[in-house]
Design a protein around this motif. Structure first.
Motif, PDB file in Angstrom:
ATOM      1  N   LEU A  77      23.049  35.780   8.921  1.00 45.59           N
ATOM      2  CA  LEU A  77      22.563  34.602   9.667  1.00 45.59           C
ATOM      3  C   LEU A  77      22.674  34.559  11.113  1.00 45.59           C
ATOM      4  CD1 LEU A  77      22.074  31.636   9.492  1.00 45.59           C
ATOM      5  CD2 LEU A  77      24.515  31.120   9.263  1.00 45.59           C
ATOM      6  N   CYS A  78      21.572  34.426  11.655  1.00 47.42           N
ATOM      7  CA  CYS A  78      21.504  34.976  13.179  1.00 47.42           C
ATOM      8  C   CYS A  78      20.975  33.632  13.929  1.00 47.42           C
ATOM      9  CB  CYS A  78      20.385  36.036  13.169  1.00 47.42           C
ATOM     10  SG  CYS A  78      20.142  36.467  14.847  1.00 47.42           S
ATOM     11  N   LEU A  79      21.752  33.619  15.058  1.00 51.40           N
ATOM     12  CA  LEU A  79      21.058  32.301  16.067  1.00 51.40           C
ATOM     13  C   LEU A  79      20.310  33.337  17.055  1.00 51.40           C
ATOM     14  CD1 LEU A  79      24.631  30.473  16.520  1.00 51.40           C
ATOM     15  CD2 LEU A  79      22.378  30.016  14.880  1.00 51.40           C
ATOM     16  N   ALA A  80      19.197  32.605  17.365  1.00 52.63           N
ATOM     17  CA  ALA A  80      18.285  33.230  18.327  1.00 52.63           C
ATOM     18  C   ALA A  80      17.642  32.132  19.136  1.00 52.63           C
ATOM     19  CB  ALA A  80      17.081  33.872  17.732  1.00 52.63           C
ATOM     20  N   ARG A  81      17.518  32.415  20.624  1.00 45.99           N
ATOM     21  CA  ARG A  81      16.555  31.273  21.200  1.00 45.99           C
ATOM     22  C   ARG A  81      15.257  31.316  21.177  1.00 45.99           C
ATOM     23  NH1 ARG A  81      18.858  28.278  24.490  1.00 45.99           N
ATOM     24  NH2 ARG A  81      20.743  29.525  24.466  1.00 45.99           N
ATOM     25  N   SER A  82      14.777  30.273  20.368  1.00 40.60           N
ATOM     26  CA  SER A  82      13.325  30.349  20.262  1.00 40.60           C
ATOM     27  C   SER A  82      12.472  29.628  21.256  1.00 40.60           C
ATOM     28  CB  SER A  82      13.104  29.610  18.623  1.00 40.60           C
ATOM     29  OG  SER A  82      13.874  28.378  18.728  1.00 40.60           O
ATOM     30  N   ASP A  83      13.348  28.529  22.131  1.00 39.95           N
ATOM     31  CA  ASP A  83      12.649  27.796  23.061  1.00 39.95           C
ATOM     32  C   ASP A  83      13.410  28.129  24.366  1.00 39.95           C
ATOM     33  OD1 ASP A  83      11.470  26.265  25.073  1.00 39.95           O
ATOM     34  OD2 ASP A  83      11.399  24.563  23.762  1.00 39.95           O
ATOM     35  N   PRO A  84      13.243  29.121  25.268  1.00 37.90           N
ATOM     36  CA  PRO A  84      13.813  29.235  26.514  1.00 37.90           C
ATOM     37  C   PRO A  84      13.861  27.927  27.521  1.00 37.90           C
ATOM     38  CG  PRO A  84      12.000  30.651  26.581  1.00 37.90           C
ATOM     39  CD  PRO A  84      12.010  29.927  25.245  1.00 37.90           C
ATOM     40  N   ASP A  85      12.943  27.027  27.343  1.00 34.21           N
ATOM     41  CA  ASP A  85      12.728  26.114  28.336  1.00 34.21           C
ATOM     42  C   ASP A  85      13.304  24.987  28.010  1.00 34.21           C
ATOM     43  OD1 ASP A  85      11.026  27.795  29.853  1.00 34.21           O
ATOM     44  OD2 ASP A  85       9.100  27.248  28.457  1.00 34.21           O
ATOM     45  N   ALA A  86      13.957  24.837  26.809  1.00 30.26           N
ATOM     46  CA  ALA A  86      14.697  23.503  26.195  1.00 30.26           C
ATOM     47  C   ALA A  86      16.189  23.552  26.854  1.00 30.26           C
ATOM     48  CB  ALA A  86      14.577  23.651  24.754  1.00 30.26           C
ATOM     49  N   HIS A 119      21.210  23.677  24.096  1.00 27.76           N
ATOM     50  CA  HIS A 119      21.439  23.563  22.662  1.00 27.76           C
ATOM     51  C   HIS A 119      20.495  23.370  21.760  1.00 27.76           C
ATOM     52  CE1 HIS A 119      25.505  22.926  24.807  1.00 27.76           C
ATOM     53  NE2 HIS A 119      26.133  23.589  23.646  1.00 27.76           N
ATOM     54  N   GLN A 120      19.236  23.063  22.515  1.00 25.05           N
ATOM     55  CA  GLN A 120      18.088  22.594  21.693  1.00 25.05           C
ATOM     56  C   GLN A 120      17.037  23.424  21.778  1.00 25.05           C
ATOM     57  OE1 GLN A 120      16.962  18.917  23.579  1.00 25.05           O
ATOM     58  NE2 GLN A 120      19.166  18.181  23.770  1.00 25.05           N
ATOM     59  N   GLY A 121      17.286  24.902  21.873  1.00 27.26           N
ATOM     60  CA  GLY A 121      16.175  25.867  22.058  1.00 27.26           C
ATOM     61  C   GLY A 121      16.576  26.840  21.291  1.00 27.26           C
ATOM     62  N   ILE A 122      17.615  26.808  20.038  1.00 28.85           N
ATOM     63  CA  ILE A 122      18.245  27.762  19.252  1.00 28.85           C
ATOM     64  C   ILE A 122      17.557  27.546  17.972  1.00 28.85           C
ATOM     65  CG2 ILE A 122      20.127  28.674  18.275  1.00 28.85           C
ATOM     66  CD1 ILE A 122      21.688  27.911  21.179  1.00 28.85           C
ATOM     67  N   SER A 123      17.248  28.819  17.119  1.00 31.91           N
ATOM     68  CA  SER A 123      16.807  28.621  15.756  1.00 31.91           C
ATOM     69  C   SER A 123      17.978  29.594  14.995  1.00 31.91           C
ATOM     70  CB  SER A 123      15.437  29.035  15.671  1.00 31.91           C
ATOM     71  OG  SER A 123      14.625  28.019  16.221  1.00 31.91           O
ATOM     72  N   ALA A 124      18.058  29.274  13.630  1.00 37.03           N
ATOM     73  CA  ALA A 124      18.938  29.813  12.827  1.00 37.03           C
ATOM     74  C   ALA A 124      18.026  30.513  11.843  1.00 37.03           C
ATOM     75  CB  ALA A 124      19.750  28.816  11.948  1.00 37.03           C
ATOM     76  N   LEU A 125      18.154  31.846  11.919  1.00 42.89           N
ATOM     77  CA  LEU A 125      17.263  32.905  11.003  1.00 42.89           C
ATOM     78  C   LEU A 125      18.046  33.703   9.856  1.00 42.89           C
ATOM     79  CD1 LEU A 125      15.007  33.880  13.854  1.00 42.89           C
ATOM     80  CD2 LEU A 125      14.462  32.162  12.180  1.00 42.89           C
ATOM     81  N   LEU A 126      17.498  33.766   8.768  1.00 39.94           N
ATOM     82  CA  LEU A 126      18.130  34.651   7.757  1.00 39.94           C
ATOM     83  C   LEU A 126      17.405  35.995   7.840  1.00 39.94           C
ATOM     84  CD1 LEU A 126      17.889  31.907   4.961  1.00 39.94           C
ATOM     85  CD2 LEU A 126      20.055  32.332   6.578  1.00 39.94           C
ATOM     86  N   ILE A 127      18.362  36.878   8.296  1.00 42.03           N
ATOM     87  CA  ILE A 127      17.508  38.302   8.604  1.00 42.03           C
ATOM     88  C   ILE A 127      17.930  39.582   7.521  1.00 42.03           C
ATOM     89  CG2 ILE A 127      17.403  40.148  10.221  1.00 42.03           C
ATOM     90  CD1 ILE A 127      17.423  38.235  12.494  1.00 42.03           C
ATOM     91  N   ASP A 128      16.982  39.955   7.022  1.00 47.63           N
ATOM     92  CA  ASP A 128      17.404  41.185   6.087  1.00 47.63           C
ATOM     93  C   ASP A 128      17.647  42.219   6.932  1.00 47.63           C
ATOM     94  OD1 ASP A 128      17.192  43.273   4.324  1.00 47.63           O
ATOM     95  OD2 ASP A 128      15.271  42.789   3.696  1.00 47.63           O
ATOM     96  N   MET A 129      18.988  42.787   6.592  1.00 49.19           N
ATOM     97  CA  MET A 129      19.506  43.870   7.344  1.00 49.19           C
ATOM     98  C   MET A 129      18.795  45.141   7.195  1.00 49.19           C
ATOM     99  SD  MET A 129      21.905  42.679   9.472  1.00 49.19           S
ATOM    100  CE  MET A 129      23.028  43.871   9.875  1.00 49.19           C
ATOM    101  N   ARG A 130      17.845  45.221   6.144  1.00 49.56           N
ATOM    102  CA  ARG A 130      17.141  46.312   5.988  1.00 49.56           C
ATOM    103  C   ARG A 130      15.920  46.388   6.759  1.00 49.56           C
ATOM    104  NH1 ARG A 130      20.162  45.783   1.147  1.00 49.56           N
ATOM    105  NH2 ARG A 130      18.600  44.033   1.056  1.00 49.56           N
TER     106      ARG A 130
END
Ligand code: FAD
Length: 397
Positions: free
Chosen positions: A169-178, A181-192
């Motif tokens: 479960l990864c937090l990443a910045r998806s909107d650098p201009d926001a 706290h409002q420019g972060i998305s939570a992504l489910l990343i396959d470790m492979r």
């Protein structure tokens, strides 16, 4: 007797019977010595608990939980700890699952929750970064949307169990201009997935517990977005929420109290027992009193939770007190064992999860565990941050 008094007793007896029947004796003996069980053993144990919905005790039955009221959950934890069952250290269950339950699409829930609750798939939590820990909203890992994928680039640190994880479960910045706290998305990343690289970081006792994770243009399908795009902060808060009460580690402290008493009752080479030393016994009793006070407060929080009362910032005292108490117990246990804690074989510890066995059965691991649990000062919110919350938000200083 009224039902609300007999229910906990009946439940406790049921848990004891289950543990007597299903907890493998060799696994319990390993845990009693302070050993680190192999991951496969922990996974098997989680799967065994899952048969009763007890691997995720408060989850809905629909998703493999038991919908236990918080007080019964605490009894389950206590009985498991006292029976020397391995702790259910599963980030999938403790943090990812609660976020999926709240924010997951029906497809995400069906895909992931059954394998989390039975430990068929293993998760890690990719939140912290070299420049973002206590101040998590400072994270810089980037997620750039390109059609129906996000391309994720950045690095995570202190990622527990990433080397064994199937998913993150990864937090990443998806909107650098926001706003932060409002420019972060939570992504489910396959470790492979291509572009994911894991580099070990050893705990100060030599054991490989956490990692750095490097993400280099990792492609994450849009269906693996958890919650809304740029809505990752709420997901993160939901993931970290359940940690707040059970992180008091009352059950773990009770097991350490028993270990301390056993160590004090064991005669040394000259036949002396620390249990007969009034000064040492006083110090042990002082820790026991702290534990009783912690448990009293913990139970009050559990009742608040059960009654749907909001759990306020004062819950920070649980993590602060529980982690400090664990460290105090372990320091006293080390002192009680004396020189028997010193010899250990780091290579064997890494390979087998056990140090050399000299002195009392738990002596070999006592110092290693004491070093390991120094990390509790920092993990799940550092002591300074908890003190800051208590002083500002509870005491209004
Ligand atoms: C055993 C362990 C396991 C972990 N597992 C994971 C994991 O699986 N996934 C994950 O994402 N992260 C994990 N972490 C990382 C953990 O969440 C961070 O280490 C923690 O949030 C602190 O961040 P930091 O290390 O960047 O320190 P910083 O936040 O840089 O803090 C440095 C120092 O400054 C103090 N400080 C910071 N802010 C304040 C403030 N406002 N007021 C007063 N003092 C302050 C801190 O107390 C600390 O002493 C783990 C950490 C440990 C120790």
């Amino acid at each position: 007797m009224p039902t609300d008094q007999t229910e906990p007793d009946r439940f406790r007896a049921d848990v004891r019977a289950f543990l007597g029947d299903r907890l493998p004796a060799d696994l319990a003996a390993h845990v009693a010595k302070g050993g680190y069980p192999r991951s496969e053993c922990i996974r098997d144990w989680i799967a065994t608990l899952a048969e009763r919905g007890w691997s995720a005790p408060q989850w809905p039955r629909e998703w493999g939980g038991a919908e236990l009221p918080p007080r019964l959950h605490a009894i389950l934890d206590e009985e498991c700890a006292l029976a020397n069952a391995p702790a259910v250290e599963s980030l999938g269950i403790s943090t990812v699952g609660p976020a999926l339950l709240e924010f997951g699409s029906p497809e995400q829930k069906s895909r992931f929750l059954p394998s989390i609750v039975t430990a068929r798939e293993h998760w890690c939590q990719g939140f912290s970064e070299p420049g973002a820990g206590s101040d998590l909203a400072a994270l810089n890992t980037r997620a750039v949307r390109e059609g129906d994928v996000f391309k994720v680039t950045g690095s995570k640190i202190w990622t527990s169990s990433a080397h064994e994880a199937d998913w993150m479960l990864c937090l990443a910045r998806s909107d650098p201009d926001a706003p932060r706290h409002q420019g972060i998305s939570a992504l489910l990343i396959d470790m492979r997935a291509a572009g994911v690289r894991v580099r070990p970081i050893r705990w100060m006792n030599g054991v490989h517990g956490f990692n750095e994770v490097f993400l280099d243009g990792v492609e994450v399908p849009v269906e693996n977005l958890l919650g809304t795009e740029n809505g990752g902060w709420a997901v993160a808060m939901q993931a970290l929420g359940p940690e707040r009460i059970f992180v008091s580690r009352v059950a773990e402290n009770k097991r350490l109290l028993r270990q301390l008493h056993e160590t004090m009752a064991t005669p040394d080479a000259d036949g002396h027992r620390l249990a007969d030393d009034p000064a040492f016994a006083d110090r042990a009793a002082a820790l026991e009193v702290r534990l009783l006070a912690l448990e009293e407060r913990f139970v009050q929080f559990l009742d608040d939770l059960a009654a749907g009362r909001p759990v306020g910032p004062e819950v920070s005292m649980l993590k602060l007190t529980g982690s400090r108490l664990i460290q105090a117990f372990e320091a006293l246990i080390v002192e009680a064992h004396g020189p028997a804690v010193l010899p250990f074989d780091a290579a064997r510890t890494a390979a087998e999860g056990l140090g050399l066995e000299v002195g009392a059965p738990s002596a070999a691991m006592a110092a290693l565990k004491m070093l390991h649990h120094r990390g509790y000062t920092i993990a799940a919110g550092s002591s300074e941050v908890q003190l800051e919350v208590l002083s500002r938000r509870v005491l209004g200083l």
